[in-house]
Enzyme design. Structure first.
Site, PDB file in Angstrom:
ATOM      1  N   ARG A  72      79.823 -21.500  36.983  1.00 39.56           N
ATOM      2  CA  ARG A  72      78.431 -22.181  36.970  1.00 39.56           C
ATOM      3  C   ARG A  72      77.661 -22.158  38.177  1.00 39.56           C
ATOM      4  O   ARG A  72      77.017 -23.262  38.464  1.00 39.56           O
ATOM      5  CB  ARG A  72      78.919 -23.922  36.831  1.00 39.56           C
ATOM      6  CG  ARG A  72      79.937 -24.230  35.670  1.00 39.56           C
ATOM      7  CD  ARG A  72      79.024 -24.278  34.220  1.00 39.56           C
ATOM      8  NE  ARG A  72      79.701 -24.447  33.140  1.00 39.56           N
ATOM      9  CZ  ARG A  72      80.423 -23.674  32.248  1.00 39.56           C
ATOM     10  NH1 ARG A  72      80.180 -22.137  32.640  1.00 39.56           N
ATOM     11  NH2 ARG A  72      81.013 -24.024  31.274  1.00 39.56           N
ATOM     12  N   CYS A  82      78.426 -31.343  30.136  1.00 40.61           N
ATOM     13  CA  CYS A  82      79.447 -31.832  31.140  1.00 40.61           C
ATOM     14  C   CYS A  82      78.756 -32.403  32.396  1.00 40.61           C
ATOM     15  O   CYS A  82      78.147 -31.610  32.947  1.00 40.61           O
ATOM     16  CB  CYS A  82      80.478 -30.675  31.313  1.00 40.61           C
ATOM     17  SG  CYS A  82      81.690 -30.508  29.894  1.00 40.61           S
ATOM     18  N   GLU A 117      78.382 -31.238  37.713  1.00 45.87           N
ATOM     19  CA  GLU A 117      77.966 -29.970  37.185  1.00 45.87           C
ATOM     20  C   GLU A 117      76.189 -30.308  37.157  1.00 45.87           C
ATOM     21  O   GLU A 117      75.795 -29.361  37.182  1.00 45.87           O
ATOM     22  CB  GLU A 117      78.562 -29.552  36.152  1.00 45.87           C
ATOM     23  CG  GLU A 117      78.070 -28.277  35.223  1.00 45.87           C
ATOM     24  CD  GLU A 117      78.467 -28.020  34.051  1.00 45.87           C
ATOM     25  OE1 GLU A 117      79.749 -28.093  33.962  1.00 45.87           O
ATOM     26  OE2 GLU A 117      77.902 -27.813  33.104  1.00 45.87           O
TER      27      GLU A 117
END
Ligand code: EPU
Length: 306
Positions: free
Chosen positions: A178, A227, A297
Site C-alpha cells: 500500500r 479498508c 490506509e
C-alpha cells in the site's frame, strides 16, 4: 483565491469554486475545495501546475475518491480531476506472449479489468473488485489478498511539479504494501501494464468468483473508503478490530461495518469528524486489546473546520 486568479485558472481548464468534496469521494463527507478543475490533457495539466507554482497554491489530484477522507474544513488550493486523454486505453506492444497495455491514470480499474479480459489479456484479475482509478491504485499500490497493482506494472509516466514528464520503472517506484515512492507533487499520468496473452474471456470466471467473495465479505453497496486501516504484517486489521469487539459501534453517522470490521460506513449523516473520531477510538481500543497500533490506509487531507 482572488477573482483575478479564478479568471486565470478558468481560462486554463474548466473550473468550479467552493466545490463540495463530499460529491467526489465515496465516503460522501468532507468540506469544500477552493478550486476544482477538470484537466483533459498533459499540456493542460502542465499549465495548471505552472499556475499553481506561480501563485503558490497547493494542489491535489483525485482519482476515484475511494480511499480519500477530506476533513470538514475542506481543501485550500486546487483539486485536479483528470479526464479526457487520461481515460484512454491502448495496446502498445506485444512480444513473446506478453502484451503491454497502456491506460491513462483516470481509467477506472473495473473498466481496465473488463477491457483486459475482453482483449484476452491475463494477469489483471488480482485487481477484481478494487475500487478507484488506475492512477489512484498506483498511488496506493492498491490490491487484494491475491496481489497488487505493482505485480503487473511495467512503467508509470508522471508529470513532475515542474511540468517535466518522466517515465519510471517499478524498481524506481519502490512499491511496498500500500505504498509507492513518488517525487513530491508528482501527478501520475499513464500506466503501462504487462499482461499475458490468453483467450478472450478466460478470466471471467475468476473475476466473477472474486467479486462474489467480496460481496459476501465486504459492505460493497455502502458509502465507504475500502479498508480504513492497513493490515499490520500478516495479520488482518479487520480481524483485530472484530476481536476487540468493535463491530457495529457508531460515532454520529459513522459506523463500523458488522460485515467486515475494517470498513467504516457513512450511514448518511456522517461528517469527516465522526469518521476520524471513530478511527481514533478503534486505534486506541485495538492497541489496548492486542498491543498493536493500526495505521490508517485511507489518505486523510484537508483542514479541520470549526
Ligand atoms: N476477519 C474477521 N473479522 C472481520 C474481517 C475479517 O475475523 O471483521 C477475518 C476473516 O475471516 C479472515 C481474515 O480476517 O480470516 C482476513 O480477512 P479478509 O480476507 O477479508 O482480508 P483482509 O486482510 O481483511 C484484505 C485487504 C482488502 C481486500 C481483502 C480481500 C487490506 C487492509 N485489506 O483484507 O483490501 O479487499 O484483503 O482481498 O489490505 C483495501 O485495501 O481497501 C481493502 C479493502
Amino acid at each position: 483565491m482572488t477573482a483575478q486568479q479564478k479568471k486565470r485558472l478558468s481560462a486554463i481548464a474548466a473550473a468550479r469554486f467552493s466545490e463540495p468534496m463530499s460529491l467526489h469521494t465515496t465516503l460522501g463527507v468532507g468540506g469544500k475545495a477552493e478550486a476544482f478543475v477538470a484537466v483533459t490533457s498533459i499540456a493542460m495539466l502542465q499549465e495548471v501546475l505552472r499556475f499553481a507554482s506561480e501563485e503558490s497554491f497547493p494542489y491535489l489530484v483525485i482519482g476515484g475518491g475511494s480511499n480519500l477522507l477530506v476533513r470538514d474544513g475542506g481543501l485550500k488550493g486546487i483539486v485536479i480531476s483528470l479526464q479526457g486523454e487520461f481515460t484512454a486505453v491502448d495496446l502498445v506492444r506485444e512480444s513473446g506472449g506478453m502484451v503491454s497495455l497502456a491506460a491513462g491514470s483516470a481509467v477506472a480499474t473495473a473498466t481496465l479489468l473488463r477491457r483486459a479480459d475482453d482483449l484476452g489479456l491475463a494477469g489483471f484479475e488480482v485487481m477484481a473488485g478494487v475500487p478507484g482509478t488506475i492512477g489512484g491504485n498506483i498511488r496506493m499500490n492498491a490490491g487484494t489478498r491475491a496481489g497488487s497493482i505493482a505485480d503487473v506494472v511495467e512503467e508509470v509516466t508522471i508529470v513532475e511539479r515542474s511540468g517535466r514528464e518522466v517515465t519510471l520503472t517499478p524498481r524506481a517506484l519502490r512499491f511496498e504494501y500500500r505504498s509507492v515512492k513518488l517525487p513530491p507533487g508528482a501527478v501520475i499520468a499513464r500506466v503501462v501494464c504487462k499482461l499475458k496473452r490468453a483467450e478472450p474471456g478466460a478470466g471471467r470466471a475468476t473475476i466473477r468468483a472474486l467479486l462474489e467473495h467480496r460481496r459476501q465479505t465486504q459492505p460493497v453497496a455502502t458509502e465507504n473508503c475500502g479498508c480504513a486501516f492497513k493490515n499490520p504484517g500478516k495479520l488482518s486489521a479487520g480481524q483485530l478490530i472484530d476481536e476487540a469487539g468493535l463491530k457495529g459501534i457508531r460515532v454520529g453517522g459513522a459506523r463500523i461495518s458488522t460485515l467486515h470490521a475494517n470498513f467504516i460506513i457513512n450511514e448518511g449523516t456522517a461528517t469527516a469528524r465522526d469518521i476520524i473520531v471513530l478511527m481514533n477510538l478503534v486505534r486506541d481500543r485495538v492497541r489496548e486489546h492486542a498491543g498493536i497500533t493500526l495505521e490508517p490506509e485511507v489518505v486523510i487531507v484537508g483542514g479541520k473546520g470549526e
